[in-house]
Enzyme design. Sequence first.
Site, PDB file in Angstrom:
ATOM      1  N   SER A 182      -0.243  -8.784 -10.741  1.00 39.62           N
ATOM      2  CA  SER A 182       0.912  -9.146 -11.319  1.00 39.62           C
ATOM      3  C   SER A 182       1.787 -10.110 -10.120  1.00 39.62           C
ATOM      4  O   SER A 182       1.534 -10.227  -8.982  1.00 39.62           O
ATOM      5  CB  SER A 182       1.833  -8.002 -11.718  1.00 39.62           C
ATOM      6  OG  SER A 182       3.445  -8.499 -11.912  1.00 39.62           O
ATOM      7  N   TYR A 232       5.164   0.124  -9.474  1.00 41.34           N
ATOM      8  CA  TYR A 232       4.463  -0.574 -10.383  1.00 41.34           C
ATOM      9  C   TYR A 232       4.179  -1.812  -9.503  1.00 41.34           C
ATOM     10  O   TYR A 232       3.099  -2.260  -9.163  1.00 41.34           O
ATOM     11  CB  TYR A 232       5.349  -1.172 -11.509  1.00 41.34           C
ATOM     12  CG  TYR A 232       4.650  -2.249 -12.112  1.00 41.34           C
ATOM     13  CD1 TYR A 232       3.314  -2.075 -12.987  1.00 41.34           C
ATOM     14  CD2 TYR A 232       4.882  -3.668 -12.131  1.00 41.34           C
ATOM     15  CE1 TYR A 232       2.786  -3.135 -13.715  1.00 41.34           C
ATOM     16  CE2 TYR A 232       4.302  -4.643 -12.810  1.00 41.34           C
ATOM     17  CZ  TYR A 232       3.198  -4.426 -13.641  1.00 41.34           C
ATOM     18  OH  TYR A 232       2.577  -5.422 -14.184  1.00 41.34           O
TER      19      TYR A 232
END
Length: 251
Positions: free
Chosen positions: A139, A152
């Site tokens: 990400s 996350y």
Amino acid sequence: MKMTGNTILITGGTSGIGRALAEALHARGNRVIVTGRRQSLLDEITAGQPDLHGMLLDLADPTSLSHVTADIRLHFPELNVLVANAGISRAEDMTSDSWDASDAEAIVETNILGVLRITAALLPTLKRQADATIVATSSNLAFVPRADFPAYCASKAFLHSWLQSLRHQLRNMPVEVLELAPPYVQTELTSVDQASDPRAMPVNAFVKEVMQLLEQQEHPRGEVLVERDQARRWAERDGSYGAIFAAMNPA
């Protein structure tokens, strides 16, 4: 990574970026195996599509993973591309008296251990191919985190580091290791609202740009970064980390 004539397995391929990648790669003449935890979605995606296959897979279940691994070795021994895309995201408020580690544990289980498990299971098959590729989805938040999604963001930073080590260890083998680090994309990763958030990049536009980068082999250091990724990727180098972090995480 060659763009056609592959046999590709994509985890987390029933929605969002995974599904869009599966469809784009299938359209380029690849045999694509989509995995997920819902049979109904697998049936929907593969219906009437030659060379598009579905397999049930729960990466947290060792029995499920062993069944898929055995099926791959039996029916798809030519598998040469793994796209480890499955991931989850949850906000966490660590100031709350009710906060515990359960959400973080679930994120680590899927985003970190899931990638390690599927890679370990299929690497022996990939190493036997003349031209293989491992792609893992990290990400943009691996580079500058959003503080309300701490586990996350940390899980994706782990993948960024781990993939560098994997790439180095496999440097003398015909296995390319790529990191796909999406920006904020219109999927349902965090909520239904994200799929229509105008601030997010449309998923089809993201995948189209990714396909162009792969076709042109524009992924220095093994990192597949669309234009929207660049500012955060190089924030520390460019001296803009503090300003970007503050803009993403207002006081």
